[in-house]
Motif scaffolding. Structure first.
Motif, PDB file in Angstrom:
ATOM      1  N   LEU A  76      -4.336  15.014   7.145  1.00  0.00           N
ATOM      2  CA  LEU A  76      -5.201  13.967   7.668  1.00  0.00           C
ATOM      3  C   LEU A  76      -5.813  13.109   6.562  1.00  0.00           C
ATOM      4  CD1 LEU A  76      -6.576  12.782  10.224  1.00  0.00           C
ATOM      5  CD2 LEU A  76      -8.460  14.390   9.820  1.00  0.00           C
ATOM      6  N   GLU A  77      -6.232  13.725   5.452  1.00  0.00           N
ATOM      7  CA  GLU A  77      -7.045  13.027   4.462  1.00  0.00           C
ATOM      8  C   GLU A  77      -6.279  12.539   3.226  1.00  0.00           C
ATOM      9  OE1 GLU A  77     -10.332  15.452   3.360  1.00  0.00           O
ATOM     10  OE2 GLU A  77     -11.125  15.621   5.413  1.00  0.00           O
ATOM     11  N   PHE A  78      -5.250  13.287   2.806  1.00  0.00           N
ATOM     12  CA  PHE A  78      -4.620  12.975   1.523  1.00  0.00           C
ATOM     13  C   PHE A  78      -4.010  11.572   1.468  1.00  0.00           C
ATOM     14  CE2 PHE A  78      -1.065  13.728  -1.651  1.00  0.00           C
ATOM     15  CZ  PHE A  78      -1.896  13.603  -2.750  1.00  0.00           C
ATOM     16  N   PRO A  79      -3.301  11.097   2.508  1.00  0.00           N
ATOM     17  CA  PRO A  79      -2.754   9.731   2.427  1.00  0.00           C
ATOM     18  C   PRO A  79      -3.821   8.666   2.194  1.00  0.00           C
ATOM     19  CG  PRO A  79      -1.734  10.919   4.226  1.00  0.00           C
ATOM     20  CD  PRO A  79      -2.868  11.776   3.741  1.00  0.00           C
ATOM     21  N   LYS A  80      -4.936   8.793   2.893  1.00  0.00           N
ATOM     22  CA  LYS A  80      -6.006   7.820   2.722  1.00  0.00           C
ATOM     23  C   LYS A  80      -6.585   7.900   1.312  1.00  0.00           C
ATOM     24  CE  LYS A  80     -10.443   6.305   4.619  1.00  0.00           C
ATOM     25  NZ  LYS A  80     -11.507   6.571   5.624  1.00  0.00           N
ATOM     26  N   THR A  81      -6.744   9.138   0.801  1.00  0.00           N
ATOM     27  CA  THR A  81      -7.261   9.322  -0.550  1.00  0.00           C
ATOM     28  C   THR A  81      -6.369   8.644  -1.577  1.00  0.00           C
ATOM     29  OG1 THR A  81      -8.217  11.463   0.098  1.00  0.00           O
ATOM     30  CG2 THR A  81      -7.956  11.050  -2.262  1.00  0.00           C
ATOM     31  N   VAL A  82      -5.061   8.816  -1.396  1.00  0.00           N
ATOM     32  CA  VAL A  82      -4.089   8.217  -2.322  1.00  0.00           C
ATOM     33  C   VAL A  82      -4.139   6.699  -2.254  1.00  0.00           C
ATOM     34  CG1 VAL A  82      -1.621   7.902  -2.782  1.00  0.00           C
ATOM     35  CG2 VAL A  82      -2.532  10.187  -2.353  1.00  0.00           C
ATOM     36  N   MET A  83      -4.114   6.151  -1.041  1.00  0.00           N
ATOM     37  CA  MET A  83      -4.042   4.695  -0.888  1.00  0.00           C
ATOM     38  C   MET A  83      -5.337   4.002  -1.274  1.00  0.00           C
ATOM     39  SD  MET A  83      -1.575   4.135   2.451  1.00  0.00           S
ATOM     40  CE  MET A  83      -2.260   5.388   3.523  1.00  0.00           C
ATOM     41  N   LEU A  84      -6.466   4.718  -1.205  1.00  0.00           N
ATOM     42  CA  LEU A  84      -7.719   4.153  -1.689  1.00  0.00           C
ATOM     43  C   LEU A  84      -7.798   4.207  -3.208  1.00  0.00           C
ATOM     44  CD1 LEU A  84     -10.324   5.539   0.895  1.00  0.00           C
ATOM     45  CD2 LEU A  84      -9.579   3.172   0.619  1.00  0.00           C
ATOM     46  N   ALA A  85      -7.256   5.278  -3.783  1.00  0.00           N
ATOM     47  CA  ALA A  85      -7.280   5.408  -5.235  1.00  0.00           C
ATOM     48  C   ALA A  85      -6.318   4.436  -5.898  1.00  0.00           C
ATOM     49  CB  ALA A  85      -6.928   6.842  -5.636  1.00  0.00           C
ATOM     50  N   ALA A  86      -5.165   4.199  -5.265  1.00  0.00           N
ATOM     51  CA  ALA A  86      -4.142   3.317  -5.829  1.00  0.00           C
ATOM     52  C   ALA A  86      -3.566   2.446  -4.731  1.00  0.00           C
ATOM     53  CB  ALA A  86      -3.051   4.156  -6.493  1.00  0.00           C
ATOM     54  N   PRO A  87      -4.271   1.370  -4.352  1.00  0.00           N
ATOM     55  CA  PRO A  87      -3.781   0.489  -3.277  1.00  0.00           C
ATOM     56  C   PRO A  87      -2.406  -0.076  -3.602  1.00  0.00           C
ATOM     57  CG  PRO A  87      -6.071  -0.005  -3.819  1.00  0.00           C
ATOM     58  CD  PRO A  87      -5.580   0.945  -4.871  1.00  0.00           C
ATOM     59  N   GLY A  88      -1.484   0.096  -2.677  1.00  0.00           N
ATOM     60  CA  GLY A  88      -0.113  -0.334  -2.894  1.00  0.00           C
ATOM     61  C   GLY A  88       0.862   0.824  -2.872  1.00  0.00           C
ATOM     62  N   ILE A  89       0.337   2.021  -3.106  1.00  0.00           N
ATOM     63  CA  ILE A  89       1.163   3.232  -3.041  1.00  0.00           C
ATOM     64  C   ILE A  89       1.117   3.777  -1.624  1.00  0.00           C
ATOM     65  CG2 ILE A  89       1.166   5.674  -3.702  1.00  0.00           C
ATOM     66  CD1 ILE A  89       0.703   4.888  -6.517  1.00  0.00           C
TER      67      ILE A  89
END
Length: 494
Positions: A76-89
């Motif tokens: 639930l959380e990891f994709p959002k964490t990734v995309m907030l940390a590195a927008p575009g990934i």
């Protein structure tokens, strides 16, 4: 009742596009460090509790959860964490539910099922978090919606996050430390401007290397979670060891003082069996030669003599103003082309893995074209004739040159007599584009006028080489001149 386990897999996509979205080296530095952080500390510190890690390198994460709620939290959380940390990934995820018995006895089958699910998820488009209205101010370099302004520059969210890691002494240096293996590395040693990577000319190199035969070797270690985890860790260690050895041999202690020197290398990706590096062009081929050799040695040492891997590499020599994104695409394409030749049964023969090789290309024009079009326009003088002489192999291979042979032949083109040979080779190449009979006459005149010490080099550069894998005839002349220019051309002080 038997307890269930949950095998979690994540594949991080768009890494290279995120890193190379601008042509600013300081943003590339920040982007590569952000990606390194995502693949390691970000996941480990937030989502690895209560799980057993299997693989965690180069955008590939696999672990086993004992608790369903912990697994659901990660999904639930990891994709959002990734995309907030590195927008575009973007990120693809999959989970396989198994029993403890299945995990022990059918681990390889469970991992195969996880990979199939991940492939399905990769084909599903992810919703972008960087979309904005047409009327909003946008970054001039990426075209994405701007969220702030620094001086006269508008920055999008991704660029701002990269900049925060690379500017003002705040650079994280984990990837550089891993690649160079230097204790207490100072941010002052990290190249933040493209001028830091150029020397006496404006050429820089983008290197991409990738292991060969990984699938064959991996099948030997996929029978259990412990074996796969051990294999993944040792492969990652071998890749890092090869990169460190190459750096220390090519860029020795005499070349720098750690307190003040800026290293003309910038690691971009290092993990699994992948390595991507931007560096001063004149150091690139030597670096690759040592890296390929050390990668073979390190994998044999850590995985066993019968399980050693080889690697292929591509080097894109580009001007400092050329878009890095296209330079990386070219380096990756060259690596793929080297693999195609190395893996051919006529080349690999009875060896367990394909031999190590490298292809390089010096980008002459300013227009962005596909690799086949560049070969057709710049390295095909007549139908059936080709100046695209690579790949070059680490070890002796029939019908192909070794990297060492290329370097030794190229070195003879230096000095006064070498300049005469280069002029003759250029005249011959010009004639080849017009008429092969004119080229023969030009070669005969040049051969008669050259000194005894350079006749052999001229003849070697202009002698046709037939190959079993192609109906074309190949000449090394263009590669020799291109490499000599990269190594010796002086257009500025440095």
């Amino acid at each position: 009742m038997e307890k269930n386990k949950y095998i979690y897999g994540a594949s991080i996509q768009g890494i290279q596009g995120f890193i190379f979205s601008t042509n600013s080296l300081k943003d590339i530095v920040g982007g590569s460090e952000l990606v390194e952080k995502i693949c390691t500390t970000l996941f480990e510190s937030n989502y690895l509790q209560g799980a057993t890690r299997i693989i965690n390198a180069a955008g590939n994460i696999k672990c086993v959860y004992d608790d369903l709620q912990e697994c659901e939290k990660t999904v639930l959380e990891f994709p959002k964490t990734v995309m907030l940390a590195a927008p575009g990934i973007t990120i693809s995820q999959a989970v396989v539910k198994v029993t403890e018995e299945e995990l022990k006895t059918h681990f390889a089958s469970c991992m195969d099922l996880l990979e199939k699910k991940l492939k399905i998820q990769r084909n599903k488009p992810a919703r972008s978090m960087t979309v904005g209205f047409m009327g909003v101010e946008r970054s001039r370099t990426t075209g994405l919606p701007a969220i702030t302004q620094e001086s006269q520059e508008y920055l999008d969210e991704g660029t701002l996050k990269k900049r925060n890691l690379s500017v003002g002494g705040k650079a994280t240096i984990s990837l550089a430390e891993k690649s160079f293996h230097i204790k207490n590395l100072s941010p002052k040693n990290i190249a933040l401007n493209i001028e830091d990577l150029t020397g006496k000319n404006d050429w820089v190199a983008i290197i991409h290397a990738d292991g060969n035969g990984l699938g064959q070797i991996l099948s030997k270690f996929s029978s259990s979670m412990e074996k796969l985890k051990d294999f993944s860790e040792k492969l990652n260690q071998a890749t890092c060891q090869a990169a460190r050895a190459a750096f220390k041999k090519v860029y020795t202690a005499e070349d720098y003082t750690q307190e003040s020197s800026i290293f003309p290398f910038r690691p971009v990706v290092l993990g699994g069996d992948d390595m991507t590096m931007i560096c001063k062009a004149s150091l690139a081929l030597d670096y690759v030669k040592v890296y390929l050799e050390e990668f073979e040695n390190a994998t044999r040492q850590k995985l066993g003599a019968d399980n050693g891997l080889t690697a292929c590499a591509g080097i894109a020599f580009i001007k400092s103003s050329y878009p890095f994104h296209y330079g990386y695409d070219l380096a990756e394409t060259l690596c793929t082309q080297a693999k195609i030749v190395s893996k051919d049964p006529l080349i690999q023969k009875d060896a367990p893995v394909a031999p190590s090789s490298v292809m390089f290309y010096k980008v002459q024009g300013s227009f962005i074209e596909s690799y086949p079009n560049m070969i057709l326009k710049e390295k095909t003088p007549q139908k059936g004739l080709s100046f695209n002489f690579g790949p070059y192999f680490l070890h002796q291979t029939e019908e192909y040159w070794t990297i060492e042979e290329l370097e030794d032949t190229c070195s003879i083109l230096n000095g006064k007599e070498g300049n005469a040979a280069k002029t003759s080779i250029r005249k011959w190449m010009t004639a080849m584009h017009q008429n092969t009979e004119m080229a023969k006459q030009a070669a005969a005149r040049s051969y008669a006028m050259l000194s005894a010490s350079t006749k052999q080099t001229f003849q070697k550069a202009t002698t046709p080489q037939k190959r079993t894998l192609s109906e074309d005839v190949f000449y090394p002349a263009a590669d020799l001149l291109d490499l000599n220019t990269i190594l010796n051309q002086r257009t500025k002080e440095g």
